[in-house]
Structures are given as structure tokens and as C-alpha cells.
Design a protein around this motif. Structure first.
Motif, PDB file in Angstrom:
ATOM      1  N   ASN A 170       0.601   6.600   9.759  1.00  0.00           N
ATOM      2  CA  ASN A 170      -0.297   6.884   8.628  1.00  0.00           C
ATOM      3  C   ASN A 170       0.331   6.337   7.352  1.00  0.00           C
ATOM      4  N   ASP A 215      -5.063  -0.014  12.389  1.00  0.00           N
ATOM      5  CA  ASP A 215      -6.421  -0.308  11.932  1.00  0.00           C
ATOM      6  C   ASP A 215      -6.409  -1.420  10.887  1.00  0.00           C
ATOM      7  N   TRP A 216      -5.434  -1.356   9.987  1.00  0.00           N
ATOM      8  CA  TRP A 216      -5.335  -2.367   8.940  1.00  0.00           C
ATOM      9  C   TRP A 216      -5.027  -3.741   9.530  1.00  0.00           C
ATOM     10  N   ARG A 252       0.835  -1.205   0.000  1.00  0.00           N
ATOM     11  CA  ARG A 252       0.000   0.000   0.000  1.00  0.00           C
ATOM     12  C   ARG A 252       0.871   1.256   0.000  1.00  0.00           C
ATOM     13  N   SER A 276      -7.852  -5.305  11.494  1.00  0.00           N
ATOM     14  CA  SER A 276      -8.927  -5.794  10.623  1.00  0.00           C
ATOM     15  C   SER A 276      -8.580  -7.158  10.035  1.00  0.00           C
ATOM     16  N   GLU A 320       0.367   6.114   3.779  1.00  0.00           N
ATOM     17  CA  GLU A 320      -0.134   6.884   2.645  1.00  0.00           C
ATOM     18  C   GLU A 320       0.869   6.782   1.506  1.00  0.00           C
ATOM     19  N   TYR A 335      -4.627   3.560  -3.137  1.00  0.00           N
ATOM     20  CA  TYR A 335      -5.231   3.248  -1.845  1.00  0.00           C
ATOM     21  C   TYR A 335      -5.438   4.516  -1.023  1.00  0.00           C
ATOM     22  N   ASP A 336      -6.507   4.526  -0.266  1.00  0.00           N
ATOM     23  CA  ASP A 336      -6.727   5.607   0.688  1.00  0.00           C
ATOM     24  C   ASP A 336      -5.768   5.460   1.857  1.00  0.00           C
ATOM     25  N   ILE A 368      -4.422   4.918   5.546  1.00  0.00           N
ATOM     26  CA  ILE A 368      -4.981   4.116   6.637  1.00  0.00           C
ATOM     27  C   ILE A 368      -3.958   4.034   7.759  1.00  0.00           C
TER      28      ILE A 368
END
Length: 317
Positions: A278, A301-302, A242, A305, A280, A294-295, A297
Motif C-alpha cells: 500500500n 495496480d499502479w 508518490r 496500469s 500511501e 496522492y490517494d 494505491i
């Protein structure tokens, strides 16, 4: 991909800039074209490797009741023992035929990050045997040092400051896992670990000489990642893919269960940054014709999940 490249760790650390730059370029190609490479001549002592291997055999040979006393189900932050069938990496396949033990950095209960992110930060659940704990902790420290050199080399390959990635590892959630793959039962259960990609930045894998790890090449064929003495296998994880806008590839891999009478042990070291990192798209990995895919994240959090998707005990009704 016909083979997995080999990178010399000493060359990545060399004071000779020509040698270092050549190794960084080789690493860059491996990350772009394969997503896997062997790493040799690391700084991890052979005694630490042997100690970890012995500890795994001793731990997994303990009575089941003793292992389940530190069952990962008892941990809010995903630490401890995972019994056979607890994890299913391939979400459309059968559960994995393996048992595990996970540990990371210890954070006290009153630490602000534990209160904020109790699903990722907190204390480890250790076995009672102090020699096993000492072996785990010693290897963790050494493997982490190796990982930071690899991440620094990746940053340089991507035309970034050398500390671009490593600066994100102050309160990191890097996990050392011990895995035992028992012999498959009479009913076919070749799925030691289902086809998957790893979640974090990179993974450093120490494996015994049994074999069973397979990597999917660009043609969709499964290629054996044959054990190589005194080496680690390094692979790119989803976060790094990402971060690099798919320039570095997180490659699918799986483990075939050992044959009858054979036990396999392996030790992935999942290199995962601070929760609030972050992730990015890196500027050098996007252009007007190749915008960010990709946004942004948060790293934690990733990863959380993905835990929720692959562990039955974390599923909610």
C-alpha cells in the motif's frame, strides 16, 4: 541541475556512522533535487557485469524467429522478448527504436499470487541458452542486494525505520531488462526510448560506454548522463515520488538512438515491491500546510496500469 551527483556505495554501508550519515545526506539531496545519481563501488562483481553484457550481445544476435519464440505477447505476466517498436514510452511520440528482454522472479502456476494477479506474477520465458540464463540470474541477485541497501539508506534519510521499504520485498515484482538499441535507420529515428519516468521505486541502470541517455533538468533542458566506468545510474521512480509526496522526484529521461553502425546495450533493474504494497504518503513527508497529494494505491495496480499504457499488445479494444 548542472550535473548528476555521485554516491559511494561503500560509504552507505560504512561502519563509521559519520561517513555513513554524510553519504545518506548526500543521497537525500540527490533524490530531492535531481532524482538521479551515479552509484560507485557497488558489490556487483565485474565478472557478472561482463557476463551480462556478453549475454545481451549473444541473445539479441539470435535469429529473429528464435527470439520471437519467447515473445512477450505470449506471456500473461509481461516476461520475455519485446521486438522493435513494441513499446512506446512517450505516449504522444513515435514507438521506441529498441528490442528488449524482461525477467523477474519465477512463481509456479499454483502459487496463490499467480492465481490472484496473473498479469504480474508467474514464470519467466527464458532463451534456450543456459549460459545466458545463468548470467541473467546471477546479475539479478547481485543487483537486488544493492537495491536493498539504497532503499534502506533512503528510509533512514526520511527518518523512517531502516526496513520501511525493504520489508515490502517478500514477493516483489522487480524486473531485470536487457535492451539493445540498434543503429538508427536512414530515415531519422532518434527516439531510442521516448521521454518518460520509471514506474517503480528506484531503477538501477547498467549501461555500456556508448552513451545516449539524457536526463531533464529543472530548467527543462536535456543533460547527458555520460557513462562512467564501473558505476550504476540510480533514479527515482513514480511510486517513490508518490510515497514521499513529491519530496523525492521521478525525473523524465530519454535515450537517443546510436548513430549509424553503432549498437548500444543497457540493463535497467526496475525495483518494484510486492503487488499488495500500500503506497500511501509517508508521515514525515506531509504537514498541515503540505497534505498528501496522492490517494493510496497498491503498487501492483499502479505498475500494471503503466504497462497497459505503453505496450500496444496489452491494449484492449
Amino acid at each position: 541541475m548542472n550535473s548528476i551527483p555521485l554516491i559511494d556505495f561503500l560509504h552507505l554501508k560504512s561502519n563509521d556512522l559519520d561517513i555513513q550519515n554524510h553519504a545518506i545526506q548526500k543521497l537525500d539531496r540527490a533524490c530531492r533535487e535531481v532524482g538521479f545519481f551515479y552509484l560507485v563501488n557497488t558489490s556487483i562483481e565485474k565478472s557478472e557485469v561482463n557476463g551480462l553484457m556478453s549475454s545481451a550481445k549473444a541473445f539479441f544476435a539470435l535469429p529473429q524467429s528464435e527470439k520471437e519464440a519467447i515473445d512477450i505477447k505470449h506471456s500473461s505476466n509481461h516476461r520475455g522478448y519485446g521486438k522493435i517498436g513494441e513499446e512506446q514510452l512517450n505516449e504522444v511520440n513515435q514507438a521506441d527504436w529498441k528490442e528488449t528482454f524482461d525477467m523477474a522472479l519465477d512463481f509456479p502456476a499454483d502459487h496463490p499470487l499467480v492465481k490472484k494477479y496473473p498479469g504480474m506474477y508467474g514464470a519467466n520465458q527464458y532463451p534456450q541458452q543456459s549460459d545466458i540464463v545463468e548470467a541473467l540470474q546471477a546479475y539479478y541477485v547481485s543487483a537486488f542486494e544493492v537495491s536493498q541497501v539504497v532503499l534502506s539508506s533512503m528510509a533512514q534519510a526520511l527518518n523512517l525505520e531502516a526496513n520501511f521499504f525493504t520489508r515490502c520485498f517478500k514477493d516483489h515484482v522487480t524486473v531485470l531488462r536487457m535492451i539493445h538499441y540498434p543503429p538508427r535507420p536512414e530515415v531519422d529515428h532518434s527516439n531510442g526510448a521516448g521521454a518518460h519516468t520509471d514506474y517503480g521505486c528506484i531503477t538501477l541502470l547498467l549501461q555500456d560506454d556508448i552513451g545516449g541517455l539524457q536526463v531533464k533538468n529543472v530548467k527543462g533542458e536535456w543533460v547527458d548522463a555520460t557513462p562512467m566506468k564501473e558505476s550504476l545510474i540510480v533514479n527515482i521512480g513514480d511510486l517513490m515520488q508518490r510515497w514521499t509526496n513529491d519530496e523525492y522526484v521521478s525525473t523524465a529521461h530519454r535515450v537517443i538512438s546510436p548513430e549509424s553502425g553503432v549498437h548500444r546495450y543497457s540493463f535497467p533493474f526496475f525495483v518494484e515491491p510486492d503487488y499488495e504494497t500500500n503506497v500511501e504518503c509517508i508521515d514525515s513527508c506531509r504537514t498541515e500546510n503540505n497534505p498528501a497529494k496522492y490517494d493510496p494505491i497498491l503498487s501492483g495496480d499502479w505498475i500494471q496500469s503503466r504497462f497497459d499504457a505503453t505496450y500496444a499488445y496489452r491494449e484492449t479494444e
